[in-house]
Structures are given as C-alpha cells and as structure tokens.
Design an enzyme around this catalytic site. Structure first.
Site, short mmCIF file in Angstrom:
data_model
loop_
_atom_site.label_atom_id
_atom_site.label_comp_id
_atom_site.label_asym_id
_atom_site.label_seq_id
_atom_site.Cartn_x
_atom_site.Cartn_y
_atom_site.Cartn_z
N THR A 131 41.79 -45.14 74.08
CA THR A 131 41.12 -44.21 73.15
C THR A 131 41.82 -44.16 71.80
OG1 THR A 131 40.73 -41.85 72.80
CG2 THR A 131 42.47 -42.39 74.34
N ASP A 132 41.06 -43.79 70.76
CA ASP A 132 41.67 -43.59 69.44
C ASP A 132 42.65 -42.42 69.43
OD1 ASP A 132 39.80 -41.51 69.62
OD2 ASP A 132 38.76 -41.98 67.76
N GLU A 133 42.53 -41.54 70.45
CA GLU A 133 43.37 -40.33 70.44
C GLU A 133 44.86 -40.65 70.59
OE1 GLU A 133 42.11 -36.87 72.43
OE2 GLU A 133 40.00 -37.21 71.99
N TYR A 156 46.26 -35.07 77.46
CA TYR A 156 45.36 -36.19 77.74
C TYR A 156 45.78 -37.43 76.95
CZ TYR A 156 41.35 -39.27 76.91
OH TYR A 156 40.57 -40.37 76.75
N LYS A 160 47.24 -41.17 78.10
CA LYS A 160 46.59 -42.45 77.77
C LYS A 160 47.57 -43.35 77.01
CE LYS A 160 42.83 -43.54 78.38
NZ LYS A 160 42.17 -44.23 79.53
P1 NAD Z 1 34.57 -39.56 82.74
O1 NAD Z 1 35.44 -38.37 82.90
O2 NAD Z 1 33.12 -39.37 82.48
O3 NAD Z 1 34.66 -40.49 84.04
C1 NAD Z 1 35.89 -40.78 84.67
C2 NAD Z 1 35.59 -41.45 86.00
O4 NAD Z 1 36.85 -41.80 86.61
C3 NAD Z 1 34.84 -40.54 87.01
O5 NAD Z 1 33.84 -41.27 87.66
C4 NAD Z 1 35.94 -40.13 87.98
O6 NAD Z 1 35.44 -39.84 89.28
C5 NAD Z 1 36.82 -41.37 87.98
N1 NAD Z 1 38.22 -41.10 88.38
C6 NAD Z 1 39.01 -40.09 87.96
N2 NAD Z 1 40.21 -40.16 88.57
C7 NAD Z 1 40.17 -41.25 89.38
C8 NAD Z 1 41.11 -41.87 90.26
N3 NAD Z 1 42.33 -41.36 90.43
N4 NAD Z 1 40.74 -42.97 90.93
C9 NAD Z 1 39.48 -43.49 90.78
N5 NAD Z 1 38.56 -42.95 89.98
C10 NAD Z 1 38.90 -41.84 89.27
O7 NAD Z 1 35.24 -40.44 81.59
P2 NAD Z 1 34.55 -41.33 80.46
O8 NAD Z 1 34.21 -40.47 79.32
O9 NAD Z 1 33.53 -42.18 81.09
O10 NAD Z 1 35.80 -42.23 80.02
C11 NAD Z 1 36.07 -43.47 80.67
C12 NAD Z 1 37.30 -44.08 80.05
O11 NAD Z 1 37.09 -44.31 78.67
C13 NAD Z 1 38.54 -43.19 80.15
O12 NAD Z 1 39.65 -44.02 80.42
C14 NAD Z 1 38.67 -42.57 78.78
O13 NAD Z 1 40.02 -42.29 78.48
C15 NAD Z 1 38.13 -43.69 77.91
N6 NAD Z 1 37.51 -43.26 76.64
C16 NAD Z 1 36.54 -42.29 76.62
C17 NAD Z 1 35.92 -41.97 75.42
C18 NAD Z 1 34.85 -40.91 75.35
O14 NAD Z 1 34.42 -40.55 74.25
N7 NAD Z 1 34.35 -40.40 76.47
C19 NAD Z 1 36.31 -42.61 74.24
C20 NAD Z 1 37.31 -43.59 74.30
C21 NAD Z 1 37.88 -43.91 75.50
O1 DAU Z 2 38.13 -39.87 70.61
C1 DAU Z 2 37.92 -40.34 71.91
C2 DAU Z 2 37.96 -39.17 72.87
O2 DAU Z 2 36.77 -38.42 72.65
C3 DAU Z 2 38.08 -39.60 74.32
O3 DAU Z 2 39.30 -40.27 74.51
C4 DAU Z 2 37.98 -38.39 75.24
O4 DAU Z 2 37.97 -38.81 76.60
C5 DAU Z 2 36.70 -37.64 74.94
O5 DAU Z 2 36.64 -36.46 75.74
C6 DAU Z 2 36.62 -37.28 73.47
O6 DAU Z 2 37.63 -36.30 73.12
P1 DAU Z 2 37.33 -35.08 72.13
O7 DAU Z 2 38.31 -34.02 72.39
O8 DAU Z 2 37.18 -35.55 70.74
O9 DAU Z 2 35.85 -34.68 72.68
P2 DAU Z 2 35.17 -33.26 72.94
O10 DAU Z 2 33.73 -33.57 73.23
O11 DAU Z 2 35.91 -32.44 73.91
O12 DAU Z 2 35.26 -32.56 71.52
C7 DAU Z 2 34.72 -33.16 70.36
C8 DAU Z 2 35.04 -32.25 69.18
O13 DAU Z 2 34.28 -31.05 69.32
C9 DAU Z 2 36.50 -31.85 69.11
O14 DAU Z 2 36.88 -31.73 67.75
C10 DAU Z 2 36.51 -30.45 69.74
C11 DAU Z 2 35.15 -29.89 69.39
N1 DAU Z 2 34.56 -28.96 70.37
C12 DAU Z 2 34.45 -29.36 71.67
C13 DAU Z 2 33.90 -28.52 72.61
C14 DAU Z 2 33.81 -28.95 74.07
C15 DAU Z 2 34.07 -27.73 69.94
O15 DAU Z 2 34.14 -27.38 68.75
N2 DAU Z 2 33.51 -26.89 70.88
C16 DAU Z 2 33.41 -27.23 72.21
O16 DAU Z 2 32.91 -26.42 73.02
#
Ligand code: NAD
Ligand code: DAU
Length: 343
Positions: A131-133, A156, A160
C-alpha cells in the site's frame, strides 16, 4: 518475456481486492489454476466467488490461515504452486488503532510464514500486495516514488511496511524472486462497507449523518479496483524480480469532494455531512508517482474517477442483497448453509 503461470496461490481471495483479482484472472487467463487460501475473517466473503465455486474446476477454496506454516507448505507442494500472490491482510486503519495485535499476527507473521514456505517450496515468484500508506504522509505538493523512505503512521501501515521489509529481506538473503506492489485507495464492487465510499453510500441511502474525520481536507488518490488488479497481473507477468512498483489512479480528491460527489449523484443534501473527531495519526495526503510501472509494465489507470464512482454506486444499488447480508452478518450464516462442510 511474459510469464504465464499455470498454478497460483492467491491469499485473501474472499476479500475486496482478492475477489476482484480472482474474477479478473478467470476472464484473462482461464487456463490458470487458482487456489484461494482465506481465513474468512469478518472481511472475507465466500459469496463473492460463489459462481466459480459452483462450476469452475480450476478454482479451489481453502479455509485457513496464512500464519499456519504446515498448511501453507502443504498447499504449495500438493498443488505444485508456481506463484504466490499475497492479498491477505487486516486492512482497516481504524481497526488497527483500536487493536493492533491481529495486524501484527496476519500482516507481519503471516507474510513471514508465506515467505518461508515459498522459499522451501522454491516457488518461482512471490508478489506482495502492499500500500501507499507505508510511505506515510505528504504535504500539499509532491508524490511518493518507490524510493521514498518508509514512514508509516498507523499500526496498519507499520505492519504492512514490516511485511514489505521481510519480503525484501527474503530476496536479498535467500534470493527468493519477489515483487512488491504498492497501490493507492481502491474503490469498486465488493468493498466492505466500513471503508469510506461504501460506508457513505449506505449511510446516505438511509438519510443518516455522514461522519467526516477532521476538516475533510485529507487527500486520497482513488483507483478503481480493476485498474489495481490489472497492475498486479502485469507485475506478475512482466515485473522485474526484486522490484517495487507503485500504482495510482490519477484521481487525487479530498474526502469532502468524494462525499459531496456521492451525495450529488444520489440526489441527497450536503446537510447530511457531519464533521467528527479526527482519526489519530491521520495521514493528510497520498499521491502516487507510478511512472516506473508505466515504463516497465505498461500500466495506466483506465477508469475516470467520477465515472467509476457512478458505476460503483450502481453496483451497490443492484447488489442490495449482498449488502444486506454483509450489514446484518447473515453472509456468514449464508456461507455455512450454502457450503456446509465443503470449507
Ligand atoms: P479486505 O480486508 O477486504 O480483505 C482481506 C482478506 O484477507 C479477507 O478475505 C480476509 O478473510 C483475509 N484474511 C485476513 N487475515 C487472514 C489470514 N490470517 N489468513 C488468510 N486470510 C486472511 O482487504 P482488501 O481491501 O481487499 O486489501 C487486500 C490487500 O490489498 C491487503 O494486503 C491491503 O493491505 C492491500 N491494499 C488495499 C488497498 C485498499 O484500498 N483496500 C489499497 C492498497 C493495498
Ligand atoms: O491508501 C491505501 C489504503 O486505503 C489501504 O492500504 C487500506 O487498506 C484502505 O483501508 C485504505 O485506507 P484509508 O484509511 O485511506 O481508507 P478509509 O476508507 O478508511 O478512509 C479513507 C479516508 O476517509 C481517510 O482519510 C479517512 C476518511 N474517513 C474514513 C471513514 C471510514 C472519514 O472521514 N470518515 C469515515 O467514516
């Protein structure tokens, strides 16, 4: 030269991005066998892939934990896995602030278990979905590049970043062929409604207040999940072992802009917005320089954010049953009833 693997392990394939990746792979590479290892935490939803389970011989679901060394090693050898794509994670920042422990167990320890098994099984490629985070936060100008120092600010993102460093170390120390992809904020079908966009959609539909952290000026670079999945596929097929690739969506928006756009599309009043206490350690701005992925992989995001947002709204509107089951928790009962002891 393109790498075409015939047997891959996808971890976390029942989550938001993993489900979309598996469905995209079935369309693009129907000859590739996919094993999906998922623990089915609250974020894992087997319903997302029920169409494949019903009829696809090249798809296997395994209910289990990436932090289980015997299970992982057995799967890699029994299925003769060539490439591992690690999507499995605890992924929600707010949950990591409330309780960091599961983030360390899955994101750090789980990744190390996968790496160790991959080393022993001599797999051909390990792709870490990051992730970019991990880069921390930006001021009003500039972008993250792959050489930006890691400076994570939440439990988190720290977990990562730790995983990324382990992946790098397995490459440097043991010569494991690895690629790390780092992507910005995803949106699209199957996203769990705790994340900003689906949460705001569901609250607005019910005319409930929309909680905006701080002043709403935090900036995220939004990418459609299918653009991210294509980036991962390109990295798997064409990426340089040892490389890190950034992916972004060319769509920097403040949170308040995103929420106002959603309300406008839904025809709901902006008066639903409520400014609430800020998230501790809240990163102010993310922006991705993905020029390396463009030049080496041919990656470009295809979706225009406002169009992708409308398509996402339509998806949630036409999949109300999926949403209802996720919101009331019956997606878990549904899975028990539907799949029984096939888990
Ligand atoms: P998500 O939370 O929707 O899904 C995570 C999945 O992993 C679920 O199906 C969960 O059951 C499974 N899981 C959790 N712990 C586990 C374990 N110990 N063993 C096996 N399976 C397990 O997450 P997502 O948003 O789909 O993100 C997927 C990946 O992409 C993550 O690694 C996250 O860090 C990365 N990522 C997410 C975003 C985003 O915006 N959502 C952006 C950049 C990177
Ligand atoms: O940047 C990549 C990341 O994006 C991934 O690595 C993470 O897995 C994914 O959860 C996401 O993280 P963020 O923290 O950016 O996503 P979130 O949807 O939780 O929040 C997006 C933005 O919105 C953040 O600035 C917080 C804000 N927010 C979020 C929630 C849930 C609010 O203002 N109100 C809210 O209720």
């Amino acid at each position: 030269m393109e790498r075409n693997f015939s047997r891959i392990l996808v971890t976390g394939g029942c989550g938001f991005i993993g489900s979309n990746f598996i469905l995209a792979m079935r369309r693009h590479c129907p000859g590739t066998s996919i094993v999906n290892l998922d623990k089915l935490t609250y974020a894992g939803n087997r319903m997302n892939l029920s169409a494949l389970e019903a009829k696809d011989q090249g798809y296997d679901f395994v209910h289990g934990d990436i932090a289980d060394p015997e299970l992982v090693l057995r799967l890699l050898s029994e299925h003769k896995i060539q490439a591992v794509l690690n999507f499995a994670a605890e992924s929600h920042v707010d949950r990591s602030i409330h309780d960091p422990a599961p983030f360390i167990t899955t994101n750090v320890q789980g990744t190390q278990v996968l790496l160790e098994a991959s080393r022993k099984a001599k797999i051909e490629l390990f792709v870490q979905i990051s992730t970019d985070e991990v880069y921390g936060t930006l001021g009003p100008a500039g972008q993250f590049s792959e050489s930006t120092p890691l400076a994570p600010n939440s439990p988190y993102s720290a977990s990562k970043a730790a995983a990324d460093l382990l992946v790098r170390a397995y490459h440097e120390t043991y010569g494991l062929p690895i690629i790390i992809t780092r992507c910005s904020n995803n949106y699209g079908p199957f996203q769990f409604p705790e994340k900003l966009i689906p949460l705001m959609i569901t609250l607005a539909w019910e005319d409930k207040p929309l909680p905006v952290y701080g002043d709403g000026g935090n900036v995220r670079d939004w990418i459609h999940v299918l653009d991210h999945c294509r980036g991962v596929e390109l990295a798997m097929k064409h990426g340089r072992p040892g490389a890190v690739y950034n992916f972004g969506g060319n769509a920097e928006r403040t949170n308040i802009q995103v929420i106002q756009s959603l309300l406008d599309i839904l025809g709901k009043p902006h008066s639903l917005i409520r400014f609430v206490q800020d998230r501790p350690g809240h990163d102010r701005r993310y922006a991705m320089d993905y020029s390396l992925a463009s030049s080496e992989l041919g990656f470009h995001p295809n979706y225009i954010f406002e169009e992708g947002l409308k398509m996402t709204l339509t998806w949630y509107a036409t999949n109300r049953e999926w949403l209802r089951r996720v919101q009331d928790g019956t997606y878990r009962e549904f899975m028990d009833a539907w799949y029984g002891d096939r888990r």
